[in-house]
Design a protein around this motif. Sequence first.
Motif, PDB file in Angstrom:
ATOM      1  N   LEU A 148       0.821  -1.205   0.000  1.00  0.00           N
ATOM      2  CA  LEU A 148       0.000   0.000   0.000  1.00  0.00           C
ATOM      3  C   LEU A 148       0.858   1.258   0.000  1.00  0.00           C
ATOM      4  N   MET A 149       1.850   1.318   0.878  1.00  0.00           N
ATOM      5  CA  MET A 149       2.681   2.514   0.985  1.00  0.00           C
ATOM      6  C   MET A 149       3.417   2.827  -0.315  1.00  0.00           C
ATOM      7  N   LEU A 150       4.009   1.813  -0.929  1.00  0.00           N
ATOM      8  CA  LEU A 150       4.780   2.048  -2.150  1.00  0.00           C
ATOM      9  C   LEU A 150       3.893   2.403  -3.332  1.00  0.00           C
ATOM     10  N   SER A 151       2.659   1.886  -3.360  1.00  0.00           N
ATOM     11  CA  SER A 151       1.742   2.269  -4.430  1.00  0.00           C
ATOM     12  C   SER A 151       1.384   3.752  -4.317  1.00  0.00           C
ATOM     13  N   ILE A 152       1.253   4.251  -3.078  1.00  0.00           N
ATOM     14  CA  ILE A 152       0.993   5.673  -2.864  1.00  0.00           C
ATOM     15  C   ILE A 152       2.214   6.500  -3.243  1.00  0.00           C
ATOM     16  N   VAL A 153       3.390   6.044  -2.821  1.00  0.00           N
ATOM     17  CA  VAL A 153       4.634   6.757  -3.115  1.00  0.00           C
ATOM     18  C   VAL A 153       4.878   6.824  -4.619  1.00  0.00           C
ATOM     19  N   LEU A 154       4.615   5.728  -5.324  1.00  0.00           N
ATOM     20  CA  LEU A 154       4.777   5.719  -6.780  1.00  0.00           C
ATOM     21  C   LEU A 154       3.878   6.751  -7.441  1.00  0.00           C
ATOM     22  N   LEU A 155       2.641   6.835  -6.965  1.00  0.00           N
ATOM     23  CA  LEU A 155       1.700   7.795  -7.535  1.00  0.00           C
ATOM     24  C   LEU A 155       2.166   9.226  -7.294  1.00  0.00           C
ATOM     25  N   ILE A 156       2.585   9.510  -6.081  1.00  0.00           N
ATOM     26  CA  ILE A 156       3.025  10.870  -5.742  1.00  0.00           C
ATOM     27  C   ILE A 156       4.281  11.247  -6.514  1.00  0.00           C
ATOM     28  N   SER A 157       5.249  10.333  -6.553  1.00  0.00           N
ATOM     29  CA  SER A 157       6.526  10.635  -7.214  1.00  0.00           C
ATOM     30  C   SER A 157       6.363  10.773  -8.723  1.00  0.00           C
ATOM     31  N   ASN A 158       5.268  10.264  -9.254  1.00  0.00           N
ATOM     32  CA  ASN A 158       5.044  10.285 -10.696  1.00  0.00           C
ATOM     33  C   ASN A 158       4.829  11.699 -11.245  1.00  0.00           C
ATOM     34  N   ILE A 159       4.564  12.647 -10.338  1.00  0.00           N
ATOM     35  CA  ILE A 159       4.328  14.013 -10.790  1.00  0.00           C
ATOM     36  C   ILE A 159       5.608  14.845 -10.828  1.00  0.00           C
ATOM     37  N   PHE A 160       6.721  14.255 -10.358  1.00  0.00           N
ATOM     38  CA  PHE A 160       7.989  14.991 -10.328  1.00  0.00           C
ATOM     39  C   PHE A 160       8.899  14.542 -11.461  1.00  0.00           C
ATOM     40  N   LYS A 161       9.760  15.453 -11.893  1.00  0.00           N
ATOM     41  CA  LYS A 161      10.793  15.117 -12.859  1.00  0.00           C
ATOM     42  C   LYS A 161      12.176  15.079 -12.216  1.00  0.00           C
ATOM     43  N   SER A 162      12.290  15.702 -11.046  1.00  0.00           N
ATOM     44  CA  SER A 162      13.561  15.712 -10.324  1.00  0.00           C
ATOM     45  C   SER A 162      13.646  14.493  -9.416  1.00  0.00           C
ATOM     46  N   ASN A 163      14.700  13.718  -9.545  1.00  0.00           N
ATOM     47  CA  ASN A 163      14.882  12.513  -8.751  1.00  0.00           C
ATOM     48  C   ASN A 163      15.016  12.845  -7.265  1.00  0.00           C
ATOM     49  N   ALA A 164      15.808  13.867  -6.951  1.00  0.00           N
ATOM     50  CA  ALA A 164      16.048  14.245  -5.555  1.00  0.00           C
ATOM     51  C   ALA A 164      14.764  14.725  -4.882  1.00  0.00           C
ATOM     52  N   VAL A 165      13.988  15.521  -5.599  1.00  0.00           N
ATOM     53  CA  VAL A 165      12.727  16.028  -5.043  1.00  0.00           C
ATOM     54  C   VAL A 165      11.754  14.883  -4.784  1.00  0.00           C
ATOM     55  N   ALA A 166      11.689  13.936  -5.699  1.00  0.00           N
ATOM     56  CA  ALA A 166      10.782  12.791  -5.547  1.00  0.00           C
ATOM     57  C   ALA A 166      11.154  11.965  -4.320  1.00  0.00           C
ATOM     58  N   ILE A 167      12.457  11.727  -4.122  1.00  0.00           N
ATOM     59  CA  ILE A 167      12.913  10.953  -2.960  1.00  0.00           C
ATOM     60  C   ILE A 167      12.592  11.695  -1.668  1.00  0.00           C
ATOM     61  N   ALA A 168      12.894  13.011  -1.651  1.00  0.00           N
ATOM     62  CA  ALA A 168      12.630  13.814  -0.461  1.00  0.00           C
ATOM     63  C   ALA A 168      11.144  13.803  -0.124  1.00  0.00           C
ATOM     64  N   PHE A 169      10.310  13.930  -1.141  1.00  0.00           N
ATOM     65  CA  PHE A 169       8.865  13.953  -0.915  1.00  0.00           C
ATOM     66  C   PHE A 169       8.375  12.594  -0.424  1.00  0.00           C
ATOM     67  N   GLY A 170       8.944  11.507  -0.949  1.00  0.00           N
ATOM     68  CA  GLY A 170       8.555  10.169  -0.508  1.00  0.00           C
ATOM     69  C   GLY A 170       8.865   9.942   0.959  1.00  0.00           C
ATOM     70  N   ILE A 171      10.053  10.385   1.407  1.00  0.00           N
ATOM     71  CA  ILE A 171      10.435  10.238   2.816  1.00  0.00           C
ATOM     72  C   ILE A 171       9.551  11.103   3.704  1.00  0.00           C
ATOM     73  N   VAL A 172       9.295  12.345   3.264  1.00  0.00           N
ATOM     74  CA  VAL A 172       8.440  13.244   4.044  1.00  0.00           C
ATOM     75  C   VAL A 172       7.037  12.662   4.180  1.00  0.00           C
ATOM     76  N   PHE A 173       6.525  12.101   3.094  1.00  0.00           N
ATOM     77  CA  PHE A 173       5.180  11.520   3.140  1.00  0.00           C
ATOM     78  C   PHE A 173       5.119  10.371   4.139  1.00  0.00           C
ATOM     79  N   TYR A 174       6.173   9.565   4.214  1.00  0.00           N
ATOM     80  CA  TYR A 174       6.210   8.436   5.144  1.00  0.00           C
ATOM     81  C   TYR A 174       6.014   8.910   6.583  1.00  0.00           C
ATOM     82  N   PHE A 175       6.704   9.974   6.960  1.00  0.00           N
ATOM     83  CA  PHE A 175       6.598  10.475   8.330  1.00  0.00           C
ATOM     84  C   PHE A 175       5.304  11.264   8.541  1.00  0.00           C
TER      85      PHE A 175
END
Length: 248
Positions: A148-175
């Motif tokens: 469930l968590m990774l399916s949400i993270v994949l969806l959210i990260s799909n809107i970014f083009k920057s790799n670093a921003v996507a990773i940062a947003f994924g970690i922030v979303f987890y917390f």
Amino acid sequence: MLTLIRQELYKQLHGKFYIGWGIVTLAITLLSGYFYHNGGTALSAINTSGRVFGNGLSMVLIAMIVFASSLLTKDFANNTVKYLFARQFSRGKILISKLITMVFMFVYLVVITFISTAIANVLFNENRAFLWHDIFGYLIGMAFYLFLMLSIVLLISNIFKSNAVAIAFGIVFYFVSNVINVFLNILVDKMEWIKYNPLNFLNILRQYSIPEYSQLSRLSVTQLEVGSIIWGIIFLLITYVVYNRRNV
């Protein structure tokens, strides 16, 4: 499809993800074993090999969130997505190949955690008791949680083009999701339907370890399992729609 999977695995084998996070997971697990079994009689009695394995899986969880966050954006960040889309592969097959690669990475890190837990048990646990039921229970809960968590993270990260921003947003979303979940659980008393929100199903990991957590989630383990699968599939389908329409 096999060609796509081989290409994805080739990229990972020539990257630093599996080496770096494998070492981190190994180190955390061994350190956990050392401190649990050398921190006094009380601490050694409370924390079993299952606890050591759980700490290793916590690192696996973070590693997989980082991996999933960059899985779709990396091709856009490296500008290799044009060559990928230009070939005779549908975007659906490309997405599936990436999901399969994600499963391989999860299995790899879990194996590392198993091995390092066994080593820690031999080196530091005087009783030499390897409690498999504790380990498998936590692992099953982690599998549902990550689906469930990774399916949400994949969806959210799909809107970014920057790799670093996507990773940062994924970690922030987890917390942040854990904090939001606390407030949503408070509202369940007034609006019972809130318990079916996707964030509540992320409680499955806690409820596998602490059955009494059902008083907060208001759902049984079986309901959490089914709900995690349903919501995970929904988010993956939305991810496919967004990925399929994404401009290069």
